[in-house]
Design an enzyme around this catalytic site. Structure first.
Site, PDB file in Angstrom:
ATOM      1  N   VAL A 189       7.676  -0.514   3.306  1.00 44.99           N
ATOM      2  CA  VAL A 189       7.632  -1.063   1.944  1.00 44.99           C
ATOM      3  C   VAL A 189       8.374  -0.124   0.989  1.00 44.99           C
ATOM      4  O   VAL A 189       9.217  -0.573   0.186  1.00 44.99           O
ATOM      5  CB  VAL A 189       6.172  -1.269   1.477  1.00 44.99           C
ATOM      6  CG1 VAL A 189       6.145  -1.816   0.049  1.00 44.99           C
ATOM      7  CG2 VAL A 189       5.417  -2.217   2.412  1.00 44.99           C
TER       8      VAL A 189
ATOM      9  N   ASP B   3       7.918  11.862   1.449  1.00 43.92           N
ATOM     10  CA  ASP B   3       7.249  11.384   2.662  1.00 43.92           C
ATOM     11  C   ASP B   3       7.413  12.466   3.715  1.00 43.92           C
ATOM     12  O   ASP B   3       8.517  12.711   4.197  1.00 43.92           O
ATOM     13  CB  ASP B   3       7.900  10.067   3.142  1.00 43.92           C
ATOM     14  CG  ASP B   3       7.123   9.424   4.296  1.00 43.92           C
ATOM     15  OD1 ASP B   3       6.571  10.170   5.136  1.00 43.92           O
ATOM     16  OD2 ASP B   3       7.090   8.185   4.354  1.00 43.92           O
TER      17      ASP B   3
ATOM     18  N   ARG C 251      -2.875   1.419  -1.742  1.00 41.05           N
ATOM     19  CA  ARG C 251      -4.328   1.291  -1.675  1.00 41.05           C
ATOM     20  C   ARG C 251      -4.943   1.974  -2.886  1.00 41.05           C
ATOM     21  O   ARG C 251      -4.512   3.067  -3.282  1.00 41.05           O
ATOM     22  CB  ARG C 251      -4.886   1.964  -0.402  1.00 41.05           C
ATOM     23  CG  ARG C 251      -4.722   1.147   0.854  1.00 41.05           C
ATOM     24  CD  ARG C 251      -5.553  -0.152   0.808  1.00 41.05           C
ATOM     25  NE  ARG C 251      -5.351  -0.986   1.985  1.00 41.05           N
ATOM     26  CZ  ARG C 251      -4.431  -1.942   2.086  1.00 41.05           C
ATOM     27  NH1 ARG C 251      -3.614  -2.207   1.079  1.00 41.05           N
ATOM     28  NH2 ARG C 251      -4.344  -2.650   3.200  1.00 41.05           N
TER      29      ARG C 251
ATOM     30  N   GLU D 264     -12.811  -3.405  -4.049  1.00 41.05           N
ATOM     31  CA  GLU D 264     -12.212  -4.711  -4.345  1.00 41.05           C
ATOM     32  C   GLU D 264     -13.219  -5.826  -4.100  1.00 41.05           C
ATOM     33  O   GLU D 264     -13.841  -5.842  -3.032  1.00 41.05           O
ATOM     34  CB  GLU D 264     -10.959  -4.925  -3.479  1.00 41.05           C
ATOM     35  CG  GLU D 264      -9.858  -3.932  -3.847  1.00 41.05           C
ATOM     36  CD  GLU D 264      -8.538  -4.157  -3.111  1.00 41.05           C
ATOM     37  OE1 GLU D 264      -8.490  -5.013  -2.206  1.00 41.05           O
ATOM     38  OE2 GLU D 264      -7.562  -3.481  -3.443  1.00 41.05           O
TER      39      GLU D 264
ATOM     40  N   HIS E 185      -4.821  -7.735  -5.647  1.00 38.80           N
ATOM     41  CA  HIS E 185      -4.323  -7.456  -4.285  1.00 38.80           C
ATOM     42  C   HIS E 185      -3.435  -8.611  -3.783  1.00 38.80           C
ATOM     43  O   HIS E 185      -3.745  -9.266  -2.770  1.00 38.80           O
ATOM     44  CB  HIS E 185      -5.485  -7.202  -3.325  1.00 38.80           C
ATOM     45  CG  HIS E 185      -5.083  -6.427  -2.099  1.00 38.80           C
ATOM     46  ND1 HIS E 185      -5.915  -5.523  -1.480  1.00 38.80           N
ATOM     47  CD2 HIS E 185      -3.930  -6.408  -1.371  1.00 38.80           C
ATOM     48  CE1 HIS E 185      -5.309  -4.994  -0.433  1.00 38.80           C
ATOM     49  NE2 HIS E 185      -4.092  -5.522  -0.343  1.00 38.80           N
ATOM     50  N   LEU E 186      -2.346  -8.808  -4.509  1.00 33.90           N
ATOM     51  CA  LEU E 186      -1.461  -9.933  -4.196  1.00 33.90           C
ATOM     52  C   LEU E 186      -0.191  -9.518  -3.465  1.00 33.90           C
ATOM     53  O   LEU E 186       0.673 -10.350  -3.207  1.00 33.90           O
ATOM     54  CB  LEU E 186      -1.054 -10.643  -5.506  1.00 33.90           C
ATOM     55  CG  LEU E 186      -2.148 -11.402  -6.246  1.00 33.90           C
ATOM     56  CD1 LEU E 186      -1.582 -12.041  -7.515  1.00 33.90           C
ATOM     57  CD2 LEU E 186      -2.751 -12.487  -5.348  1.00 33.90           C
ATOM     58  N   GLY E 187      -0.087  -8.213  -3.160  1.00 35.67           N
ATOM     59  CA  GLY E 187       1.167  -7.703  -2.581  1.00 35.67           C
ATOM     60  C   GLY E 187       1.683  -8.527  -1.414  1.00 35.67           C
ATOM     61  O   GLY E 187       2.881  -8.809  -1.315  1.00 35.67           O
TER      62      GLY E 187
HETATM   63  N1  LIG Z   1      -0.799  -4.571  -1.717  1.00 33.87           N
HETATM   64  C1  LIG Z   1      -0.584  -5.187  -0.587  1.00 33.87           C
HETATM   65  O1  LIG Z   1      -0.871  -6.357  -0.425  1.00 33.87           O
HETATM   66  C2  LIG Z   1       0.023  -4.433   0.543  1.00 33.87           C
HETATM   67  C3  LIG Z   1      -0.228  -3.112   0.691  1.00 33.87           C
HETATM   68  N2  LIG Z   1       0.315  -2.416   1.722  1.00 33.87           N
HETATM   69  C4  LIG Z   1       0.008  -0.983   1.776  1.00 33.87           C
HETATM   70  O2  LIG Z   1       1.223  -0.277   1.794  1.00 33.87           O
HETATM   71  C5  LIG Z   1       1.141   0.753   2.745  1.00 33.87           C
HETATM   72  C6  LIG Z   1       2.514   1.024   3.302  1.00 33.87           C
HETATM   73  O3  LIG Z   1       2.941  -0.074   4.083  1.00 33.87           O
HETATM   74  P1  LIG Z   1       4.216   0.072   5.014  1.00 33.87           P
HETATM   75  O4  LIG Z   1       5.333   0.588   4.234  1.00 33.87           O
HETATM   76  O5  LIG Z   1       4.377  -1.216   5.708  1.00 33.87           O
HETATM   77  O6  LIG Z   1       3.698   1.173   6.031  1.00 33.87           O
HETATM   78  P2  LIG Z   1       4.567   2.258   6.767  1.00 33.87           P
HETATM   79  O7  LIG Z   1       3.698   2.841   7.788  1.00 33.87           O
HETATM   80  O8  LIG Z   1       5.871   1.671   7.169  1.00 33.87           O
HETATM   81  O9  LIG Z   1       4.853   3.352   5.646  1.00 33.87           O
HETATM   82  C7  LIG Z   1       3.919   4.274   5.199  1.00 33.87           C
HETATM   83  C8  LIG Z   1       4.648   5.569   4.967  1.00 33.87           C
HETATM   84  O10 LIG Z   1       3.768   6.469   4.309  1.00 33.87           O
HETATM   85  C9  LIG Z   1       4.068   7.745   4.810  1.00 33.87           C
HETATM   86  N3  LIG Z   1       3.017   8.687   4.521  1.00 33.87           N
HETATM   87  C10 LIG Z   1       1.905   8.958   5.247  1.00 33.87           C
HETATM   88  N4  LIG Z   1       1.204   9.928   4.679  1.00 33.87           N
HETATM   89  C11 LIG Z   1       1.876  10.297   3.563  1.00 33.87           C
HETATM   90  C12 LIG Z   1       1.652  11.261   2.553  1.00 33.87           C
HETATM   91  N5  LIG Z   1       0.586  12.044   2.586  1.00 33.87           N
HETATM   92  N6  LIG Z   1       2.560  11.371   1.558  1.00 33.87           N
HETATM   93  C13 LIG Z   1       3.631  10.565   1.537  1.00 33.87           C
HETATM   94  N7  LIG Z   1       3.911   9.642   2.476  1.00 33.87           N
HETATM   95  C14 LIG Z   1       3.023   9.502   3.474  1.00 33.87           C
HETATM   96  C15 LIG Z   1       4.334   7.520   6.271  1.00 33.87           C
HETATM   97  O11 LIG Z   1       5.093   8.577   6.812  1.00 33.87           O
HETATM   98  C16 LIG Z   1       5.099   6.235   6.256  1.00 33.87           C
HETATM   99  O12 LIG Z   1       6.489   6.465   6.230  1.00 33.87           O
HETATM  100  C17 LIG Z   1       0.156   0.229   3.798  1.00 33.87           C
HETATM  101  O13 LIG Z   1      -0.524   1.289   4.423  1.00 33.87           O
HETATM  102  C18 LIG Z   1      -0.773  -0.611   3.011  1.00 33.87           C
HETATM  103  O14 LIG Z   1      -1.869   0.173   2.645  1.00 33.87           O
HETATM  104  C19 LIG Z   1       1.143  -3.004   2.625  1.00 33.87           C
HETATM  105  C20 LIG Z   1       1.416  -4.332   2.541  1.00 33.87           C
HETATM  106  C21 LIG Z   1       0.861  -5.177   1.512  1.00 33.87           C
HETATM  107  O1  LIG Z   2      -1.048  -5.655   4.617  1.00 33.37           O
HETATM  108  C1  LIG Z   2      -1.685  -4.939   3.858  1.00 33.37           C
HETATM  109  O2  LIG Z   2      -1.876  -3.739   4.033  1.00 33.37           O
HETATM  110  C2  LIG Z   2      -2.272  -5.532   2.670  1.00 33.37           C
HETATM  111  O3  LIG Z   2      -2.788  -4.810   1.852  1.00 33.37           O
HETATM  112  C3  LIG Z   2      -2.333  -6.976   2.551  1.00 33.37           C
HETATM  113  O4  LIG Z   2      -3.677  -7.291   2.382  1.00 33.37           O
HETATM  114  P1  LIG Z   2      -4.206  -8.781   2.521  1.00 33.37           P
HETATM  115  O5  LIG Z   2      -3.931  -9.198   3.909  1.00 33.37           O
HETATM  116  O6  LIG Z   2      -3.461  -9.596   1.524  1.00 33.37           O
HETATM  117  O7  LIG Z   2      -5.658  -8.698   2.222  1.00 33.37           O
END
Ligand SMILES: NC(=O)C1=CN([C@@H]2O[C@H](COP(=O)(O)OP(=O)(O)OC[C@H]3O[C@@H](n4cnc5c(N)ncnc54)[C@H](O)[C@@H]3O)[C@@H](O)[C@H]2O)C=CC1
Ligand SMILES: O=C(O)C(=O)COP(=O)(O)O
Length: 630
Positions: free
Chosen positions: A238, A257, A318, A347, A366-368
Site C-alpha cells: 500500500v 521502512d 491500523r 472499532e 475503516h473503508l480503505g
Molecule cells: N484501512 C484499510 O482498510 C486497510 C488497511 N491495511 C493496513 O495496511 C497495512 C499495510 O498493508 P500492505 O501494504 O498490504 O502490507 P505490506 O506487508 O505489503 O507492507 C507493510 C510494510 O510495513 C513495513 N513495516 C513493518 N514494520 C515497520 C516499522 N516498524 N516501521 C516501518 N515500516 C514497517 C514492512 O516492512 C512492510 O514493507 C496492513 O498491515 C493493514 O494493517 C491494508 C489494507 C486495507
Molecule cells: O485488509 C486490511 O488489512 C483491512 O484493514 C481491510 O479491512 P476490512 O476487510 O475492510 O475489514
C-alpha cells in the site's frame, strides 16, 4: 557445518521467510497409526482435507496426510459414491464477503454466513466449522481456538492485516492462517490519497458546513500538496502505491521502512530514510505499517514532539499504531494541524471519542478496502486460499507456517515419508520414549546448505517422534512449537556427500541422545540411538541401524533381530513367521565381523501375535529383537 537447533529463533539450514501449509492431524491410537503408516502419501495433498472431510475430535484416530486415492476422490464430482460418503467441509463466514468468493466456497463446502456473532456466540458455534473467514471486525482470540476443539483447520483473513487473529494460539492449535494480501492494495492506497487530498482541502468539513446551511469560503482555505514532503511510514504494497500516486501529485516522497529494499524505493524515486528523519522533515505523514508489538503506539507524545509543527497525518493502516490520546494532545497543541483517519484502536470508536469529534480530524469507518472491485477481489483471493488449504494444496498466503515453494515440495515428497518413518522408528527404539530431549538429524547431501530446505523434513521427523508417544497433533504449522513445548531439541547438520545433485538428499540419519535403547545394536559408540534411511526408487528404505548396514523397505512393520552370525537363522525366523501366517515382504542381513554378530531386518505385512514374538525370542542364537510399528 554447525548444528542448528529449532529451539532457537533461527535455523541456519532451514530459515526461510515464506510459509507452506502442510497441515495434518494425528493418529491417536496405534490402530490408526498403522493405517496411517500404510497409506501412500501424495505430496501435493499433504493436507487438512482428509481431516476436514472426516472431522474428528482431538485425540481421535485421524490421519490427515491424504493418500493419493483420497486426493483422486476429492477431485471427483460431488455425486460420486465416495464424495457422498464424505461430509463436505464446513465454512463459517463471519463478515460480509463478495459473492464471487461465496460462490467459490459453496462449490466446495457447506457455507454459513453469520455476520453479527458476538464473541460468545462465535465460541459457541466455532466447533461446527472446518474454516472461518473473517475481515477486520472479528477477533479470532485464543478462546475461539480453544472452543473449536481441534475442528478448525484454517482461518482465512479476507484482507491484509491479521492483527485481529491470535497467531500464536492458531499455531499452538495447529490451525493454518491465510490472508488475502494483494486484492485490496490499490483500494487502500486510493483511500489514503483521498484522505490526503480531502484533508488538505477540508472537503469533509466544508461539506458538513454547507449542509448545515453555511457558506464559509474563508474558513476552509486549504494547503497545497505540490512540492510538499510526504513521509510514507511502511513502504510495502500500500505504501508504495500511495508513493507512486503522491509523486503524480508533485509531492516530494520519502519513506521509512526498516525492511524495504532500497532498489524498490529508488525505482519509484523515493528516498528511504530513518524514522526520525522521516517524521521530522515531513509536511504529511502517511501510515502504512502493520500493527505489531513493535509498531503499537509507535506514534506517541515523544514522536509527535519531533514532528514539524503543523504536520498532517493520514492513517489507513491500523488505529493501534497511534496513541490516540497523544494525538488529541498534539492536535490541541497545534503540533499536528490535521489528521485523516480510517482506522481506530477500538472499532467502532466510542461516539464521544475526542479524536473522532475533533474539528481538525477527518474520519471514515475503516473503508480503505471497501471498493466493489477490492471486495470482489479479496473474496475470491481468500476463498481460493481457504479451499486450497482445505484441499491440502500449497498456499502462498499462509501467515503462520513456513512456505515451501511447490517445486521444492515435489522434490522433497519421498523424503517426507522417509522422515516421518525414521522418526517413528527412532522413538520406538528408545528405552524411555517420553524422556527424549535431544535429537540430531544429519542430512547427507551434495547440495549446499542454502539450497537445502529442511523445514518440511524436520517437521515430519518431529511428527514421527512425538505422535506415537503423545496425543499431540503435529503439522508444519505447529511442529517447532510443540517440539519446543515438549522440551525436544532438534539439531540439524548437513554432511557433504558425493551424490547426484538431482536428489536434494542422499540420506537422513536420526540420532537420539541419552535415552538408552530397547535394541542395543541400534546404539552408536557415543551411546546415541542411530538409524539412517534413504529413498530408493521413490520408496523409503532403512539403510542403517546403529553401526550395521541394512536395506529394508519401510512398509508394513519391521523386525530387527540381533543374533549370532551362523547359518540357518533366516530360515528359523522365516519359518516361525510363516507358521503364523505372517508374510515377509523384505529381509536384509548385515554383520560387522563374520560368524560373530549379525543384524537381520525383516519387513512384515502383518503384525505377529504375542505367541509368535515369544517363539522368536526363544531362538537360542537371537540375542535381542524388537518389533517396530511403522
Ligand atoms: N484501512 C484499510 O482498510 C486497510 C488497511 N491495511 C493496513 O495496511 C497495512 C499495510 O498493508 P500492505 O501494504 O498490504 O502490507 P505490506 O506487508 O505489503 O507492507 C507493510 C510494510 O510495513 C513495513 N513495516 C513493518 N514494520 C515497520 C516499522 N516498524 N516501521 C516501518 N515500516 C514497517 C514492512 O516492512 C512492510 O514493507 C496492513 O498491515 C493493514 O494493517 C491494508 C489494507 C486495507
Ligand atoms: O485488509 C486490511 O488489512 C483491512 O484493514 C481491510 O479491512 P476490512 O476487510 O475492510 O475489514
Amino acid at each position: 557445518m554447525a548444528a542448528t537447533s529449532i529451539s532457537s529463533a533461527t535455523n541456519k539450514l532451514t530459515d526461510r521467510s515464506r510459509p507452506l501449509p502442510l497441515h495434518t492431524t494425528a493418529a491417536g491410537s496405534s490402530a490408526a497409526r498403522l493405517s496411517f503408516a500404510n497409506s501412500s502419501i501424495s505430496i501435493q495433498k499433504l493436507a487438512i482435507s482428509a481431516a476436514s472431510r472426516n472431522p474428528a475430535p482431538r485425540g481421535s484416530a485421524v490421519s490427515a496426510l491424504k493418500t493419493a486415492r483420497e486426493s483422486e476422490q476429492a477431485s471427483k464430482p460431488r455425486n460420486s459414491d465416495s464424495a457422498e460418503k464424505s461430509p463436505k467441509p464446513t465454512v463459517l463466514v463471519s463478515e460480509k464477503l463478495g459473492e464471487a468468493g461465496l460462490d467459490l466456497l459453496r462449490s466446495y463446502g457447506d457455507v454459513e454466513c453469520l455476520y453479527d456473532l458476538s464473541p460468545e456466540d462465535l465460541c459457541a458455534r466455532i466447533g461446527e466449522f472446518d474454516a472461518l473467514i473473517v475481515r477486520s471486525g472479528t477477533k479470532v482470540t485464543r478462546q475461539v481456538f480453544e472452543a473449536a476443539k481441534g475442528k478448525l483447520k484454517v482461518v482465512g483473513r479476507a484482507g491484509v492485516g491479521i492483527d485481529n487473529v491470535d497467531l500464536q494460539a492458531a499455531t499452538e492449535f495447529g490451525c493454518l492462517v491465510v490472508n488475502a494480501p494483494t486484492a485490496n492494495t490499490i483500494a487502500a492506497a486510493e483511500h489514503g490519497i483521498a484522505l490526503l487530498a480531502g484533508m488538505a482541502r477540508n472537503v469533509a468539513q466544508a461539506d458538513a458546513s454547507m449542509k448545515a446551511g453555511q457558506w464559509q469560503r474563508t474558513k476552509y482555505v486549504g494547503v497545497s500538496l505540490v512540492g510538499k514532503t510526504l513521509a510514507i511510514m511502511g513502504f510495502g504494497k500500500v505504501g508504495s502505491e500511495v508513493a507512486r500516486r503522491a509523486k503524480g501529485l508533485g509531492m516530494h516522497v520519502i519513506a521509512h521502512d526498516p525492511y524495504a529494499p532500497a532498489d524498490r524505493a529508488r525505482a519509484l524515486g523515493v528516498e528511504l530514510v530513518s524514522f526520525d528523519q522521516a517524521i521530522s522533515t515531513a509536511d504529511f505523514v502517511s501510515l502504512h505499517m502493520p500493527l505489531t508489538p513493535t509498531t503499537n503506539k509507535i506514534f506517541n507524545d515523544a514522536t509527535f514532539a519531533k514532528m514539524k509543527k503543523g504536520v498532517r497525518i493520514i492513517n489507513v493502516a491500523r488505529g493501534g499504531v497511534i496513541d490516540e490520546d497523544a494525538l488529541v494532545r498534539a492536535l490541541d497543541e497545534g503540533i499536528v494541524a490535521q489528521a485523516a483517519l480510517d482506522v481506530f484502536t477500538k472499532e467502532p470508536p466510542s461516539k464521544d471519542s475526542k479524536l473522532v469529534q475533533h474539528e481538525n480530524v477527518t474520519v471514515t469507518p475503516h473503508l480503505g478496502a471497501s471498493t466493489k472491485e477490492a471486495q470482489e477481489g479479496v473474496a475470491v483471493e481468500i476463498a481460493e486460499a481457504v479451499v486450497g488449504a482445505l484441499r491440502g494444496e500449497l498456499s502462498a498466503t499462509a501467515v503462520n507456517a513456513p512456505m515451501v515453494p511447490p517445486e521444492v515440495m515435489s522434490e522433497l515428497a519421498p523424503y517426507v515419508t522417509l522422515a516421518e518413518k525414521l522418526g517413528r522408528l527412532a522413538v520406538q527404539l528408545a528405552a524411555g520414549g517420553s524422556g527424549i530431549q535431544s535429537v540430531k538429524v544429519v542430512y547427507g547431501s551434495s547440495r549446499d546448505s542454502d539450497s537445502l530446505d529442511t523445514r518440511l523434513i524436520r517437521a515430519m521427523i518431529v511428527k514421527g517422534i512425538i505422535e506415537p508417544i503423545s496425543d499431540a497433533h503435529i503439522n508444519l504449522v505447529n511442529a517447532d512449537f510443540i517440539a519446543k513445548q515438549k522440551g525436544l531439541r532438534i539439531s540439524e547438520e548437513k554432511v557433504a556427500v558425493d551424490s547426484s545433485p538431482d536428489s536434494p538428499i542422499d540420506s537422513i540419519q536420526v540420532q537420539i541422545s541419552n535415552v538408552g535403547s530397547k535394541f542395543e545394536s541400534a546404539l552408536l559408540e557415543n551411546g546415541n540411538i542411530s538409524i539412517e534411511g534413504r529413498v530408493k526408487d521413490g520408496m523409503p528404505h532403512l539403510t542403517r541401524v546403529g553401526a550395521f548396514s541394512v536395506d529394508v523397505s519401510l512398509e508394513g512393520n519391521l523386525f530387527l533381530c540381533c543374533q549370532v552370525d551362523q547359518p540357518g537363522m533366516i530360515g528359523t525366523v522365516g519359518n516361525i513367521l510363516g507358521e503364523s501366517n505372517v508374510n515377509v515382504s523384505f529381509m536384509s542381513v548385515s554383520r560387522t565381523v563374520k560368524r560373530v554378530k549379525a543384524i537381520m531386518a525383516i519387513g512384515v505385512d502383518e503384525a505377529p501375535d504375542k505367541e509368535t514374538l515369544k517363539k522368536i525370542g526363544e531362538v537360542p542364537a537371537i540375542e535381542e529383537f524388537v518389533f517396530l510399528d511403522l
